[in-house]
Design an enzyme around this catalytic site. Structure first.
Site, PDB file in Angstrom:
ATOM      1  CG  ASP A 105      39.103  47.532 103.862  1.00 31.83           C
ATOM      2  OD1 ASP A 105      40.039  48.336 103.567  1.00 31.83           O
ATOM      3  OD2 ASP A 105      38.363  47.606 102.150  1.00 31.83           O
TER       4      ASP A 105
ATOM      5  CG  HIS B 148      42.369  38.913 103.269  1.00 32.70           C
ATOM      6  ND1 HIS B 148      42.790  38.436 102.315  1.00 32.70           N
ATOM      7  CD2 HIS B 148      42.028  40.427 102.985  1.00 32.70           C
ATOM      8  CE1 HIS B 148      43.523  39.405 102.258  1.00 32.70           C
ATOM      9  NE2 HIS B 148      43.114  40.432 102.620  1.00 32.70           N
TER      10      HIS B 148
ATOM     11  CG  HIS C 295      41.952  45.065  95.314  1.00 33.38           C
ATOM     12  ND1 HIS C 295      42.865  45.398  96.409  1.00 33.38           N
ATOM     13  CD2 HIS C 295      43.291  45.660  94.633  1.00 33.38           C
ATOM     14  CE1 HIS C 295      44.321  45.839  96.368  1.00 33.38           C
ATOM     15  NE2 HIS C 295      43.990  45.562  95.240  1.00 33.38           N
TER      16      HIS C 295
ATOM     17  CB  ILE D 288      28.880  41.284 104.784  1.00 33.37           C
ATOM     18  CG1 ILE D 288      27.907  40.671 104.550  1.00 33.37           C
ATOM     19  CG2 ILE D 288      29.133  42.439 105.978  1.00 33.37           C
ATOM     20  CD1 ILE D 288      27.094  39.756 106.304  1.00 33.37           C
TER      21      ILE D 288
ATOM     22  NE  ARG E 187      49.453  47.746  99.299  1.00 35.73           N
ATOM     23  CZ  ARG E 187      47.860  47.323  99.784  1.00 35.73           C
ATOM     24  NH1 ARG E 187      47.738  46.483  98.757  1.00 35.73           N
ATOM     25  NH2 ARG E 187      47.619  46.778 101.144  1.00 35.73           N
TER      26      ARG E 187
HETATM   27  N1  COA Z   1      30.472  38.079 103.143  1.00 35.40           N
HETATM   28  C1  COA Z   1      29.609  37.123 103.304  1.00 35.40           C
HETATM   29  N2  COA Z   1      29.627  35.974 103.228  1.00 35.40           N
HETATM   30  C2  COA Z   1      31.135  36.253 102.530  1.00 35.40           C
HETATM   31  C3  COA Z   1      31.932  37.217 101.800  1.00 35.40           C
HETATM   32  C4  COA Z   1      31.580  38.297 103.011  1.00 35.40           C
HETATM   33  N3  COA Z   1      32.059  39.515 102.695  1.00 35.40           N
HETATM   34  N4  COA Z   1      33.321  36.511 102.038  1.00 35.40           N
HETATM   35  C5  COA Z   1      33.598  35.584 101.794  1.00 35.40           C
HETATM   36  N5  COA Z   1      32.419  34.424 101.812  1.00 35.40           N
HETATM   37  C6  COA Z   1      32.233  33.898 101.249  1.00 35.40           C
HETATM   38  C7  COA Z   1      31.571  33.075  99.996  1.00 35.40           C
HETATM   39  O1  COA Z   1      30.584  33.739  99.796  1.00 35.40           O
HETATM   40  C8  COA Z   1      31.763  31.760 100.492  1.00 35.40           C
HETATM   41  O2  COA Z   1      30.791  30.987 100.731  1.00 35.40           O
HETATM   42  P1  COA Z   1      30.865  29.855 100.286  1.00 35.40           P
HETATM   43  O3  COA Z   1      31.867  28.927 100.750  1.00 35.40           O
HETATM   44  O4  COA Z   1      29.023  29.650 100.904  1.00 35.40           O
HETATM   45  O5  COA Z   1      29.707  30.070  99.071  1.00 35.40           O
HETATM   46  C9  COA Z   1      33.021  31.856 101.422  1.00 35.40           C
HETATM   47  O6  COA Z   1      32.722  32.924 102.198  1.00 35.40           O
HETATM   48  C10 COA Z   1      34.149  31.773 100.795  1.00 35.40           C
HETATM   49  O7  COA Z   1      34.757  33.255 100.260  1.00 35.40           O
HETATM   50  P2  COA Z   1      35.196  33.428  99.103  1.00 35.40           P
HETATM   51  O8  COA Z   1      34.347  34.155  98.132  1.00 35.40           O
HETATM   52  O9  COA Z   1      35.918  32.465  98.049  1.00 35.40           O
HETATM   53  O10 COA Z   1      36.769  34.051  99.293  1.00 35.40           O
HETATM   54  P3  COA Z   1      37.272  34.979  97.828  1.00 35.40           P
HETATM   55  O11 COA Z   1      38.904  34.422  98.922  1.00 35.40           O
HETATM   56  O12 COA Z   1      37.515  34.734  96.912  1.00 35.40           O
HETATM   57  O13 COA Z   1      37.645  36.059  97.975  1.00 35.40           O
HETATM   58  C11 COA Z   1      37.371  38.292  99.112  1.00 35.40           C
HETATM   59  C12 COA Z   1      37.526  37.178  98.960  1.00 35.40           C
HETATM   60  C13 COA Z   1      37.687  39.326  99.745  1.00 35.40           C
HETATM   61  C14 COA Z   1      37.003  38.876  97.501  1.00 35.40           C
HETATM   62  C15 COA Z   1      35.411  38.171  99.346  1.00 35.40           C
HETATM   63  O14 COA Z   1      35.909  38.031 101.329  1.00 35.40           O
HETATM   64  C16 COA Z   1      34.657  39.655  99.138  1.00 35.40           C
HETATM   65  O15 COA Z   1      34.287  39.740  98.728  1.00 35.40           O
HETATM   66  N6  COA Z   1      34.721  39.796 100.681  1.00 35.40           N
HETATM   67  C17 COA Z   1      33.818  41.340 100.691  1.00 35.40           C
HETATM   68  C18 COA Z   1      34.399  42.886 100.181  1.00 35.40           C
HETATM   69  C19 COA Z   1      36.010  43.237 101.123  1.00 35.40           C
HETATM   70  O16 COA Z   1      35.928  43.258 101.843  1.00 35.40           O
HETATM   71  N7  COA Z   1      36.851  43.270 100.097  1.00 35.40           N
HETATM   72  C20 COA Z   1      38.332  44.310 101.463  1.00 35.40           C
HETATM   73  C21 COA Z   1      39.479  42.951 101.008  1.00 35.40           C
HETATM   74  S1  COA Z   1      40.718  43.442 101.986  1.00 35.40           S
END
Ligand code: COA
Length: 354
Positions: free
Chosen positions: A297, A249, A210, A244, A322
């Site tokens: 971010d 999102h 998050h 990464i 926030r």
């Molecule tokens: N780096 C690499 N791959 C990523 C990714 C990332 N930051 N975010 C998502 N993916 C990939 C997932 O592995 C998945 O791949 P697949 O379909 O091949 O299995 C696909 O993209 C969908 O991702 P998913 O995990 O279902 O998205 P989500 O909606 O559940 O999760 C987040 C959203 C934000 C939790 C996720 O994108 C993440 O962990 N991002 C990194 C942390 C971050 O920057 N958070 C700040 C949010 S403002």
């Protein structure tokens, strides 16, 4: 028993309640009370937008002045809290802020005044916790505006760039039913007090999936000098199936309007900054390889680095902004409350004899 409804894991796309505070919208634009957040960031002050989020409309000058005065007059810290902070000597800044907010001796009115006090004190708790961790003298806020004061508490720089910081603070203000806000609404739905509800939200925001993402961004960007480095980095992470930070999102699958705004702000003030150039290279390559857009971010970390803000403050900056959104959600939840208590699908042992 009433009929069970099985929802997707992580409640993805499940609409759990109504809100009139913000939406990520059908248009893909983040709207605060109907206004585009990026436009508010360009044209309005932090206090004006915070007022809008809490009260549902932009303030008149006669409303803005007392709002600012209230925040200013509450921006003081109690000696007892400072003493406890120095006794506990918590090494993690977010844990310190979360613990100190929960200890804070507010008069328990359970009304807006408690939120105003917490909102005003959060920047001080952030700065003083850092001083306690680093063993440095505590700072006195400088300036007149909320973001200007906060900026002065977390940097040693002259305040000439604080307007860019203020824009970022506005973009962090509110984001409908994200994890920390939902945690706050669950807490509020039990009719707990504002301090307890904010403590739950802070605890949730701390997680790396998050709010904790922005502090990890700089580490990898520092090592990226050219396109080849960017490609190697992205490929290495994707091969190992590692996330990464600063990408992806739950809601913005094509573009995060906040990321685009902060990227263009950086292009104006720091077009040749190494981390900015590296961030764009990683963003382009990540989109090409995985179709994933940067989230706020990524560029927030680059902006704060450029503004001379230490990494340890990235998440607290998010939290200090926030909390105004949490404020609005707390009262919205109470205005039409039903305790949030979902059910679970039991997959354990059937009933058996002891
Ligand atoms: N780096 C690499 N791959 C990523 C990714 C990332 N930051 N975010 C998502 N993916 C990939 C997932 O592995 C998945 O791949 P697949 O379909 O091949 O299995 C696909 O993209 C969908 O991702 P998913 O995990 O279902 O998205 P989500 O909606 O559940 O999760 C987040 C959203 C934000 C939790 C996720 O994108 C993440 O962990 N991002 C990194 C942390 C971050 O920057 N958070 C700040 C949010 S403002």
């Amino acid at each position: 028993m009433s009929e069970e409804i099985i929802v997707p894991k992580g409640l993805a796309n499940v609409v759990v309640d109504t809100t009139s505070i913000a939406t990520t919208g059908a248009s893909g634009n983040l709207l605060y009370r109907g206004y585009r957040a990026v436009e508010l960031a360009e044209k309005k002050s932090f206090e004006e937008v915070a007022y809008l989020i809490i009260n549902g409309r932009l303030p008149t000058q006669n409303e803005l002045t007392p709002f600012k005065n209230e925040l200013n007059s509450n921006m003081v810290i109690d000696e007892s809290v400072l003493k406890i902070m120095n006794m506990v000597k918590e090494k993690n800044l977010m844990r310190s802020i979360r613990s100190m907010i929960s200890l804070y001796p507010y008069k328990m009115n359970d009304d807006q005044s408690t939120f105003t006090q917490m909102e005003a004190k959060m920047p001080l708790l952030t700065s003083y916790s850092a001083s306690s961790i680093n063993g440095t003298p505590i700072k006195t806020p400088k300036g007149v505006d909320f973001s200007q004061k906060f900026y002065s508490l977390i940097t040693d720089r002259e305040n000439k760039n604080w307007k860019s910081f203020e824009k970022l603070m506005i973009l962090y203000l509110e984001h409908e039913f994200n994890a920390s806000t939902f945690a706050l609404r669950v807490a509020a739905s039990t009719l707990t007090d504002p301090v307890s509800a904010v403590t739950a939200a802070l605890a949730t925001l701390k997680g790396p999936l998050h709010g904790g993402a922005n502090s990890e961004v700089l580490t990898y960007l520092s090592g990226i000098e050219n396109e080849k480095d960017a490609m190697k980095f992205v490929e290495g992470k994707l091969e190992k199936k590692e996330k990464i930070m600063g990408f992806g999102h739950r809601v913005y699958k094509k573009r995060d309007p906040r990321a685009l705004f902060v990227r263009e702000e950086l292009r104006k003030i720091a077009p040749t900054d190494q981390k900015f150039v590296a961030a764009e290279m990683v963003e382009n390559y990540m989109f090409e390889k995985k179709g994933l857009p940067a989230n706020v971010d990524l560029y927030a970390a680059v902006l704060m680095d450029y503004l001379g803000i230490n990494e340890m403050f990235y998440l607290p900056v998010f939290a200090c902004s926030r909390i105004f959104g949490w404020n609005a959600h707390y009262f919205e939840q109470l205005s039409n409350n039903k305790i949030i208590r979902p059910a679970s699908q039991y997959i354990g042992e059937e009933e058996r004899e002891l």
